[in-house]
Design a protein around this motif. Structure first.
Motif, PDB file in Angstrom:
ATOM      1  N   ILE A   1      69.480  -2.771 -31.483  1.00 55.36           N
ATOM      2  CA  ILE A   1      70.791  -3.337 -31.153  1.00 55.36           C
ATOM      3  C   ILE A   1      71.897  -2.571 -31.876  1.00 55.36           C
ATOM      4  O   ILE A   1      72.955  -2.263 -31.312  1.00 55.36           O
ATOM      5  CB  ILE A   1      70.848  -4.827 -31.536  1.00 55.36           C
ATOM      6  CG1 ILE A   1      69.823  -5.616 -30.711  1.00 55.36           C
ATOM      7  CG2 ILE A   1      72.246  -5.375 -31.313  1.00 55.36           C
ATOM      8  CD1 ILE A   1      70.041  -5.561 -29.224  1.00 55.36           C
ATOM      9  N   ILE A   2      71.642  -2.228 -33.140  1.00 54.01           N
ATOM     10  CA  ILE A   2      72.622  -1.440 -33.901  1.00 54.01           C
ATOM     11  C   ILE A   2      72.836  -0.092 -33.237  1.00 54.01           C
ATOM     12  O   ILE A   2      73.966   0.398 -33.110  1.00 54.01           O
ATOM     13  CB  ILE A   2      72.146  -1.271 -35.358  1.00 54.01           C
ATOM     14  CG1 ILE A   2      72.198  -2.614 -36.088  1.00 54.01           C
ATOM     15  CG2 ILE A   2      73.011  -0.242 -36.085  1.00 54.01           C
ATOM     16  CD1 ILE A   2      71.608  -2.580 -37.477  1.00 54.01           C
TER      17      ILE A   2
ATOM     18  N   GLN B   1      73.856  -0.495 -42.646  1.00 52.63           N
ATOM     19  CA  GLN B   1      73.232  -1.762 -42.280  1.00 52.63           C
ATOM     20  C   GLN B   1      71.813  -1.548 -41.761  1.00 52.63           C
ATOM     21  O   GLN B   1      70.902  -2.319 -42.058  1.00 52.63           O
ATOM     22  CB  GLN B   1      74.077  -2.467 -41.209  1.00 52.63           C
ATOM     23  CG  GLN B   1      73.516  -3.809 -40.759  1.00 52.63           C
ATOM     24  CD  GLN B   1      74.339  -4.450 -39.652  1.00 52.63           C
ATOM     25  OE1 GLN B   1      75.352  -3.882 -39.231  1.00 52.63           O
ATOM     26  NE2 GLN B   1      73.919  -5.604 -39.185  1.00 52.63           N
ATOM     27  N   ALA B   2      71.612  -0.476 -40.974  1.00 53.21           N
ATOM     28  CA  ALA B   2      70.291  -0.216 -40.395  1.00 53.21           C
ATOM     29  C   ALA B   2      69.244   0.115 -41.452  1.00 53.21           C
ATOM     30  O   ALA B   2      68.043  -0.007 -41.202  1.00 53.21           O
ATOM     31  CB  ALA B   2      70.386   0.920 -39.382  1.00 53.21           C
TER      32      ALA B   2
ATOM     33  N   THR C   1      65.089  -5.633 -44.201  1.00 52.42           N
ATOM     34  CA  THR C   1      64.840  -6.966 -43.644  1.00 52.42           C
ATOM     35  C   THR C   1      65.018  -6.985 -42.129  1.00 52.42           C
ATOM     36  O   THR C   1      64.724  -7.982 -41.482  1.00 52.42           O
ATOM     37  CB  THR C   1      65.795  -8.000 -44.266  1.00 52.42           C
ATOM     38  OG1 THR C   1      67.142  -7.678 -43.913  1.00 52.42           O
ATOM     39  CG2 THR C   1      65.651  -8.024 -45.787  1.00 52.42           C
ATOM     40  N   LEU C   2      65.505  -5.900 -41.562  1.00 54.05           N
ATOM     41  CA  LEU C   2      65.733  -5.829 -40.122  1.00 54.05           C
ATOM     42  C   LEU C   2      64.470  -5.381 -39.397  1.00 54.05           C
ATOM     43  O   LEU C   2      63.680  -4.589 -39.925  1.00 54.05           O
ATOM     44  CB  LEU C   2      66.874  -4.858 -39.804  1.00 54.05           C
ATOM     45  CG  LEU C   2      68.249  -5.189 -40.390  1.00 54.05           C
ATOM     46  CD1 LEU C   2      69.256  -4.136 -39.983  1.00 54.05           C
ATOM     47  CD2 LEU C   2      68.713  -6.570 -39.964  1.00 54.05           C
ATOM     48  N   THR C   3      64.305  -5.858 -38.188  1.00 52.23           N
ATOM     49  CA  THR C   3      63.186  -5.425 -37.344  1.00 52.23           C
ATOM     50  C   THR C   3      63.609  -4.225 -36.506  1.00 52.23           C
ATOM     51  O   THR C   3      64.793  -3.862 -36.470  1.00 52.23           O
ATOM     52  CB  THR C   3      62.753  -6.566 -36.413  1.00 52.23           C
ATOM     53  OG1 THR C   3      63.828  -6.844 -35.494  1.00 52.23           O
ATOM     54  CG2 THR C   3      62.420  -7.833 -37.201  1.00 52.23           C
ATOM     55  N   GLU C   4      62.642  -3.602 -35.815  1.00 48.76           N
ATOM     56  CA  GLU C   4      62.971  -2.483 -34.939  1.00 48.76           C
ATOM     57  C   GLU C   4      63.898  -2.919 -33.815  1.00 48.76           C
ATOM     58  O   GLU C   4      64.754  -2.153 -33.368  1.00 48.76           O
ATOM     59  CB  GLU C   4      61.685  -1.872 -34.365  1.00 48.76           C
ATOM     60  CG  GLU C   4      60.868  -1.088 -35.371  1.00 48.76           C
ATOM     61  CD  GLU C   4      61.674   0.042 -35.996  1.00 48.76           C
ATOM     62  OE1 GLU C   4      62.383   0.755 -35.254  1.00 48.76           O
ATOM     63  OE2 GLU C   4      61.617   0.190 -37.231  1.00 48.76           O
ATOM     64  N   PHE C   5      63.727  -4.165 -33.350  1.00 48.17           N
ATOM     65  CA  PHE C   5      64.623  -4.686 -32.314  1.00 48.17           C
ATOM     66  C   PHE C   5      66.055  -4.757 -32.840  1.00 48.17           C
ATOM     67  O   PHE C   5      67.006  -4.380 -32.139  1.00 48.17           O
ATOM     68  CB  PHE C   5      64.166  -6.078 -31.871  1.00 48.17           C
ATOM     69  CG  PHE C   5      65.090  -6.715 -30.867  1.00 48.17           C
ATOM     70  CD1 PHE C   5      65.037  -6.363 -29.523  1.00 48.17           C
ATOM     71  CD2 PHE C   5      66.034  -7.665 -31.281  1.00 48.17           C
ATOM     72  CE1 PHE C   5      65.902  -6.945 -28.597  1.00 48.17           C
ATOM     73  CE2 PHE C   5      66.899  -8.247 -30.367  1.00 48.17           C
ATOM     74  CZ  PHE C   5      66.828  -7.885 -29.025  1.00 48.17           C
ATOM     75  N   ASP C   6      66.201  -5.239 -34.093  1.00 49.03           N
ATOM     76  CA  ASP C   6      67.540  -5.308 -34.691  1.00 49.03           C
ATOM     77  C   ASP C   6      68.170  -3.925 -34.777  1.00 49.03           C
ATOM     78  O   ASP C   6      69.352  -3.734 -34.466  1.00 49.03           O
ATOM     79  CB  ASP C   6      67.447  -5.919 -36.091  1.00 49.03           C
ATOM     80  CG  ASP C   6      66.948  -7.357 -36.069  1.00 49.03           C
ATOM     81  OD1 ASP C   6      67.198  -8.037 -35.060  1.00 49.03           O
ATOM     82  OD2 ASP C   6      66.308  -7.774 -37.051  1.00 49.03           O
ATOM     83  N   ARG C   7      67.375  -2.955 -35.195  1.00 47.55           N
ATOM     84  CA  ARG C   7      67.907  -1.591 -35.303  1.00 47.55           C
ATOM     85  C   ARG C   7      68.250  -1.027 -33.929  1.00 47.55           C
ATOM     86  O   ARG C   7      69.180  -0.224 -33.785  1.00 47.55           O
ATOM     87  CB  ARG C   7      66.896  -0.697 -36.017  1.00 47.55           C
ATOM     88  CG  ARG C   7      66.719  -1.035 -37.497  1.00 47.55           C
ATOM     89  CD  ARG C   7      65.902   0.024 -38.221  1.00 47.55           C
ATOM     90  NE  ARG C   7      65.818  -0.257 -39.642  1.00 47.55           N
ATOM     91  CZ  ARG C   7      64.861  -0.982 -40.223  1.00 47.55           C
ATOM     92  NH1 ARG C   7      63.880  -1.469 -39.469  1.00 47.55           N
ATOM     93  NH2 ARG C   7      64.864  -1.201 -41.526  1.00 47.55           N
TER      94      ARG C   7
END
Length: 324
Positions: free
Chosen positions: A109-110, A96-97, A101-107
């Motif tokens: 959280i992952i 998923q990481a 389309t994911l931001t660094e913030f999203d990563r």
């Protein structure tokens, strides 16, 4: 005339006693279901039967032991199934990481979820028990007398060359420090300290708090121009050195130094021989990580191994940053 003996009565009593013994013997055999109940029945047969009875009881206990072993394996298998499910989730998060389309913030959280899963895997491994036996935890140490005991504690001091060219390397060290400490903590009581070999007042006393170590490296060991002097610092911060008290060494711990550097010992007044004598006298092992990465090719061109060969227990030269 006085009669002292009644021969007929004595004969009758003798016959009665014989019949009583025969009836008792028959009752013993009927009650127990065994042909031999005492040595008088069959001395040789009793010896053979007792030996066979001991073998049978031993085999019965062995059968119960096997059942206990199966229960232990089933308990361990259950824990491994849980760990396997968590590892599958980690793999899923890793895929998923990789989504662009994911931001660094999203990563981030992952990564937090992955850290929680890792902690749960360690907890499961350490706390899975059967009859107070840790079935997934590493084995305990055995000393020279054969006695089992807990692994000794370790005080590990990172001497960090945080000069101007080391920021990328320091970031790689910070990224791996949590896993490093967690992995070692499984095997014993590990504490970590950090000392800058370039700048004053950049010292973290020994601690096992991974978050504190991570925060300190991130906020304090920022690369800044200066001259590295690792030999002076190793002597000053040894347990009996002038600044050793700041690190709060434990009395009976194994003491390990890890030097992270990209330079030769440019400005130390201490000689390698003096450093070697100090380390040996205090039972300290020194490991050197030589890191001088090309920012374009991510290749390591550290060339100062000879400067540390006489004092290092081992020298590591990572091929790329991920190897740190």
């Amino acid at each position: 005339m006085k009669i002292n003996n009644n021969i007929n009565a004595l004969n009758s009593l003798n016959r009665l006693n014989q019949n009583h013994r025969s009836v008792s013997k028959a009752m013993d055999a009927l009650s127990s279901g065994l042909r031999i109940n005492q040595a008088a029945d069959d001395a040789a047969g009793l010896a053979i039967s007792e030996k066979m009875r001991a073998q049978i009881r031993g085999l019965s206990q062995a059968d119960r032991n096997i059942l206990d072993g199966i229960s232990l394996i089933q308990t361990t298998e259950g824990a491994l199934n849980e760990i396997h499910a968590m590892l599958q989730r980690v793999r899923e998060l890793a895929v998923q990481a990789s989504n662009d389309t994911l931001t660094e913030f999203d990563r981030g959280i992952i990564q937090e979820e992955i850290k929680q899963i890792k902690d749960e895997i360690n907890r499961t491994a350490l706390e899975t028990e059967f009859n107070i036996i840790n079935t997934l935890a590493p084995p305990q140490a055995v000393d020279q007398t054969g006695n089992h005991g807990t692994l000794p504690s370790a005080d590990i001091v990172f001497f960090i060359d945080d000069s101007g060219t080391m920021q990328d390397e320091i970031d790689e060290v910070r990224a791996g420090i949590s896993e490093f400490v967690d992995s070692l903590a499984i095997y014993g009581d590990v504490k970590v300290a950090t000392v800058s070999t370039v700048h004053p007042n950049r010292v973290l006393s020994l601690t096992s708090d991974v978050d504190e170590i991570n925060t300190h490296i991130t906020n304090v060991h920022q690369a800044q121009a200066g001259l590295s002097s690792p030999y002076d610092h190793m002597i000053s911060y040894s347990p009996s050195g002038s600044l050793g008290g700041e690190l709060q060494y434990r009395e009976n711990s194994n003491k390990i130094y890890v030097l992270l550097t990209d330079t030769l010992d440019e400005s130390s007044s201490s000689t390698p021989a003096a450093v070697k004598d100090r380390l040996e006298s205090e039972g300290i092992l020194l490991y050197v990580f030589g890191m001088n990465f090309n920012t374009v090719s991510d290749s390591n061109f550290f060339s100062q191994q000879a400067a540390y060969e006489d004092i290092a227990a081992e020298i590591f030269i990572p091929e790329n940053k991920s190897d740190i």
